[in-house]
Enzyme design. Structure first.
Site, PDB file in Angstrom:
ATOM      1  N   TYR A  68      23.197 -26.295  -4.274  1.00 17.47           N
ATOM      2  CA  TYR A  68      23.329 -27.251  -5.385  1.00 17.47           C
ATOM      3  C   TYR A  68      22.824 -28.636  -4.962  1.00 17.47           C
ATOM      4  O   TYR A  68      22.084 -29.301  -5.707  1.00 17.47           O
ATOM      5  CB  TYR A  68      24.807 -27.311  -5.782  1.00 17.47           C
ATOM      6  N   TYR A 108      32.096 -36.644 -10.498  1.00 19.69           N
ATOM      7  CA  TYR A 108      32.960 -35.528 -10.900  1.00 19.69           C
ATOM      8  C   TYR A 108      33.481 -35.768 -12.321  1.00 19.69           C
ATOM      9  O   TYR A 108      34.208 -36.720 -12.571  1.00 19.69           O
ATOM     10  CB  TYR A 108      34.091 -35.345  -9.891  1.00 19.69           C
TER      11      TYR A 108
HETATM   12  N1  CAA Z   1      34.918 -31.473   3.808  1.00 21.08           N
HETATM   13  C1  CAA Z   1      35.296 -31.040   5.017  1.00 21.08           C
HETATM   14  N2  CAA Z   1      35.921 -29.884   5.221  1.00 21.08           N
HETATM   15  C2  CAA Z   1      36.157 -29.126   4.151  1.00 21.08           C
HETATM   16  C3  CAA Z   1      35.787 -29.517   2.859  1.00 21.08           C
HETATM   17  C4  CAA Z   1      35.139 -30.750   2.717  1.00 21.08           C
HETATM   18  N3  CAA Z   1      34.768 -31.218   1.517  1.00 21.08           N
HETATM   19  N4  CAA Z   1      36.140 -28.547   1.987  1.00 21.08           N
HETATM   20  C5  CAA Z   1      36.733 -27.585   2.717  1.00 21.08           C
HETATM   21  N5  CAA Z   1      36.741 -27.932   4.012  1.00 21.08           N
HETATM   22  C6  CAA Z   1      37.316 -27.198   5.137  1.00 21.08           C
HETATM   23  C7  CAA Z   1      38.678 -26.626   4.765  1.00 21.08           C
HETATM   24  O1  CAA Z   1      39.677 -27.617   4.930  1.00 21.08           O
HETATM   25  C8  CAA Z   1      38.828 -25.482   5.723  1.00 21.08           C
HETATM   26  O2  CAA Z   1      39.171 -25.954   6.974  1.00 21.08           O
HETATM   27  P1  CAA Z   1      40.214 -25.138   7.881  1.00 21.08           P
HETATM   28  O3  CAA Z   1      39.609 -23.777   8.059  1.00 21.08           O
HETATM   29  O4  CAA Z   1      40.291 -25.956   9.135  1.00 21.08           O
HETATM   30  O5  CAA Z   1      41.473 -25.116   7.088  1.00 21.08           O
HETATM   31  C9  CAA Z   1      37.400 -24.958   5.831  1.00 21.08           C
HETATM   32  O6  CAA Z   1      36.563 -26.038   5.428  1.00 21.08           O
HETATM   33  C10 CAA Z   1      37.169 -23.771   4.963  1.00 21.08           C
HETATM   34  O7  CAA Z   1      37.498 -24.171   3.623  1.00 21.08           O
HETATM   35  P2  CAA Z   1      37.834 -23.102   2.502  1.00 21.08           P
HETATM   36  O8  CAA Z   1      39.063 -22.310   2.892  1.00 21.08           O
HETATM   37  O9  CAA Z   1      37.845 -23.772   1.175  1.00 21.08           O
HETATM   38  O10 CAA Z   1      36.566 -22.129   2.677  1.00 21.08           O
HETATM   39  P3  CAA Z   1      36.058 -21.082   1.689  1.00 21.08           P
HETATM   40  O11 CAA Z   1      34.950 -20.366   2.389  1.00 21.08           O
HETATM   41  O12 CAA Z   1      37.184 -20.303   1.087  1.00 21.08           O
HETATM   42  O13 CAA Z   1      35.476 -21.977   0.456  1.00 21.08           O
HETATM   43  C11 CAA Z   1      34.122 -23.552  -0.622  1.00 21.08           C
HETATM   44  C12 CAA Z   1      34.434 -22.878   0.707  1.00 21.08           C
HETATM   45  C13 CAA Z   1      33.757 -22.488  -1.669  1.00 21.08           C
HETATM   46  C14 CAA Z   1      32.918 -24.444  -0.396  1.00 21.08           C
HETATM   47  C15 CAA Z   1      35.332 -24.368  -1.114  1.00 21.08           C
HETATM   48  O14 CAA Z   1      35.726 -25.252  -0.073  1.00 21.08           O
HETATM   49  C16 CAA Z   1      35.019 -25.177  -2.361  1.00 21.08           C
HETATM   50  O15 CAA Z   1      34.993 -24.649  -3.474  1.00 21.08           O
HETATM   51  N6  CAA Z   1      34.772 -26.485  -2.196  1.00 21.08           N
HETATM   52  C17 CAA Z   1      34.439 -27.384  -3.317  1.00 21.08           C
HETATM   53  C18 CAA Z   1      32.965 -27.586  -3.380  1.00 21.08           C
HETATM   54  C19 CAA Z   1      32.681 -28.600  -4.455  1.00 21.08           C
HETATM   55  O16 CAA Z   1      33.100 -29.750  -4.406  1.00 21.08           O
HETATM   56  N7  CAA Z   1      31.935 -28.215  -5.466  1.00 21.08           N
HETATM   57  C20 CAA Z   1      31.611 -29.107  -6.542  1.00 21.08           C
HETATM   58  C21 CAA Z   1      31.549 -28.326  -7.820  1.00 21.08           C
HETATM   59  S1  CAA Z   1      31.420 -29.386  -9.243  1.00 21.08           S
HETATM   60  C22 CAA Z   1      29.843 -29.884  -9.214  1.00 21.08           C
HETATM   61  O17 CAA Z   1      29.045 -29.475  -8.435  1.00 21.08           O
HETATM   62  C23 CAA Z   1      29.463 -30.856 -10.295  1.00 21.08           C
HETATM   63  C24 CAA Z   1      28.889 -32.084  -9.728  1.00 21.08           C
HETATM   64  O18 CAA Z   1      27.668 -32.299  -9.854  1.00 21.08           O
HETATM   65  C25 CAA Z   1      29.743 -33.080  -9.088  1.00 21.08           C
END
Ligand code: CAA
Length: 240
Positions: free
Chosen positions: A147, A179
């Site tokens: 993305y 967001y």
């Molecule tokens: N920064 C740093 N670390 C992060 C993080 C971040 N932003 N997000 C997650 N982590 C860390 C977690 O804390 C976790 O650490 P630990 O293992 O030490 O606990 C590790 O990364 C794994 O995280 P998840 O358990 O969430 O991993 P996952 O594989 O299940 O999921 C993911 C990964 C799908 C990316 C999930 O974290 C997620 O959905 N994140 C949100 C992504 C996001 O912001 N998307 C925006 C969508 S809206 C949009 O895109 C519109 C726009 O234009 C703004």
């Protein structure tokens, strides 16, 4: 005569707000959709705005659909490239399909639609193109290499096409939303979203209408001296 404005992904989320705001501003709006037939039909019934189903990520389908719209409604003078999807995953878990779907729908779509309208805009010496980028294309985002790459690509695409269109009366600008309270953002796990909102100085998610108002301005005749720019609407989350 009212100018025809095509909004891709124009029946839901930010796109729906853009379609409505452009209609209210006096444009003859046409909305594209692809995924959600039910939402599109209900949007059409509520607003009376014509809807056209095609995959903006598919070059041939987009050329055919734009020709059909221009034959049925009129020449497209305003194009809003809003269609976008997420397939979030960290790189080590991301499949090629997740990568490619986002690049096709979010970035290649801009080539496909612009390629279809550009000859007409150049001939008529008038055009307004607004591409919806993202804060995550400016700043990056954990779990979004696909993305962020696509949205960052939109910002480069905008500046390049702006240079090509400038002498032909065609402006090309981008809006980079932060967001916004849409289904896409609500799909982010609540614990992660909470942390993101905590970093927004304005202290809340944005509203789709707040993006739509920016689009209406950039689509207006008044914005003729603005081209190649990015308007960030993100509550102060990223000052770029
Ligand atoms: N920064 C740093 N670390 C992060 C993080 C971040 N932003 N997000 C997650 N982590 C860390 C977690 O804390 C976790 O650490 P630990 O293992 O030490 O606990 C590790 O990364 C794994 O995280 P998840 O358990 O969430 O991993 P996952 O594989 O299940 O999921 C993911 C990964 C799908 C990316 C999930 O974290 C997620 O959905 N994140 C949100 C992504 C996001 O912001 N998307 C925006 C969508 S809206 C949009 O895109 C519109 C726009 O234009 C703004």
């Amino acid at each position: 005569m009212a100018k025809v404005a095509l909004v891709t992904g124009g029946t839901r989320g930010i796109g729906e707000a853009i379609s409505l705001a452009l209609k209210q501003a006096g444009f003859n709006v046409v909305a594209n959709y692809f995924g959600n037939e039910t939402a599109a039909q209900s949007f059409h019934q509520q607003t009376g705005i014509p809807i056209y189903r095609f995959d903006v990520g598919n070059f041939e389908d987009t050329q055919a659909a734009v020709h059909k719209i221009e034959a049925e409604v009129g020449p497209i003078e305003v194009l809003i490239n809003n269609a976008g999807i997420t397939r979030d995953a960290t790189l080590q878990k991301m499949s090629f399909e997740q990568w490619n779907a986002v690049i096709q729908t979010n970035l290649t779509s801009c080539f496909n639609t612009c390629r279809a309208v550009i000859d007409g805009m150049r001939d008529r010496k008038y055009g307004r193109i607004v591409n919806i980028g993202s804060i995550n294309g400016q700043a990056g985002q954990y779990g979004q290499v696909n993305y962020a790459a696509a949205k960052s690509g939109i910002h480069g695409f905008t500046k390049a096409l702006a240079q090509e269109g400038a002498a032909k009366g065609i402006t090309v600008n981008a809006i980079a939303p932060g967001y916004i309270a849409t289904e896409m953002v609500r799909a982010v796990p609540p614990n992660i979203l909470e942390k993101i909102v905590a970093k927004i100085p304005v202290g809340r998610l944005g509203e789709s209408s707040e993006i739509a108002r920016g689009v209406v301005f950039l689509a207006s005749d008044d914005a003729g001296f603005i081209t190649g720019s990015t308007l960030s609407i993100n509550g102060g989350q990223h000052m770029y």
